[in-house]
Design a protein around this motif. Structure first.
Motif: not given
Length: 256
Positions: A38, A47, A193, A196, A203
């Motif tokens: 991450g 994000k 995460l 990603v 992930a």
């Protein structure tokens, strides 16, 4: 003549050493892997789309309630599993959620929370506590107040062991309200995460693997301390202080 069983005295220091080892094991290489996946932890929630970030608190409260209910109901049909099985299940779920991107991860999130809750209940049972008891269910939620692996640092933050709330009819609601903001941050990191680019399923699997290992270890700390307080007839405050001293010594030794 009646035989009298001799009960061996509790080795408090040895038990505290074992509990400290569980706390130390909660971190480790998996946390470094999450940070690699991450990037820097700071700003990782950026994000996520703004509507998702804004709704994390309410989503987390609902997830905790549903997780407790689902975990409790499943106990009548499915026995407690070994810890590696719990980890394997959530890892597979994380892979599926990560493969499908954010929409799939949002669906996977409450299911993973339920499995984590069930895993925590299993640790409670392993330490001799009844997961059906209201006060044990209360403590299972308290384990989540230990935040998560990405929130860990080198300090011995054992404040989750000292959280105090009166066990009344509305206690669970009060506890979930208190725990939800911290857990929302943790689950927000998990979602971020899992978005990603490219890594996707890897992930998601890695995040769930690390989180499941973390919460099972933290559950051993929580219920191990509770069992030791009962068996050794010591106050929780005294045990927490002694455990903190151990963790601080470990930190000083590691840094020297």
């Amino acid at each position: 003549m009646t035989d009298i069983a001799l009960i061996a005295p509790i080795d408090t220091e040895a038990e505290l050493d074992r509990i400290a080892a569980h706390y130390q094991a909660a971190g480790g290489a998996g946390v470094k892997l999450l940070n690699l996946l991450g990037g820097k932890v700071e700003g990782i929630l950026e994000k996520l789309p703004e509507p998702v970030r804004d709704g994390l608190g309410d989503t987390t409260e609902r997830a905790l309630f549903l997780a407790m209910q689902a975990a409790q109901h499943s106990r009548t049909a499915v026995p407690d599993q070994k810890e590696w099985v719990n980890t394997a299940v959530t890892t597979a779920m994380g892979a599926a959620g990560g493969f499908g991107g954010l929409p799939a991860a949002l669906v996977e999130l409450p299911a993973t929370t339920a499995v984590l809750m069930r895993a925590i209940q299993g640790v409670a049972a392993n330490h001799g506590f009844d997961p059906d008891a209201e006060n044990v269910q209360f403590d299972c939620v308290r384990v989540f107040s230990a935040a998560g692996p990405l929130a860990m640092d080198d300090g011995a933050d054992l404040s989750f062991l000292s959280l105090r709330l009166t066990l009344t009819g509305s206690a669970m609601q009060s506890l979930i309200t208190a725990v939800a903001p911290k857990l929302a941050f943790v689950l927000g990191q998990k979602l971020a995460l899992q978005t990603v680019p490219v890594l996707g399923a890897v992930a998601g699997a890695s995040v769930n693997y690390t989180y499941t290992k973390y919460y099972q270890q933290i559950a051993h700390v929580h219920f191990g301390m509770r069992r030791l307080a009962i068996d050794a007839d010591l106050s929780n405050e005294d045990l927490v202080m002694r455990l903190e001293e151990r963790m601080q010594r470990h930190i000083r030794t590691k840094s020297s």
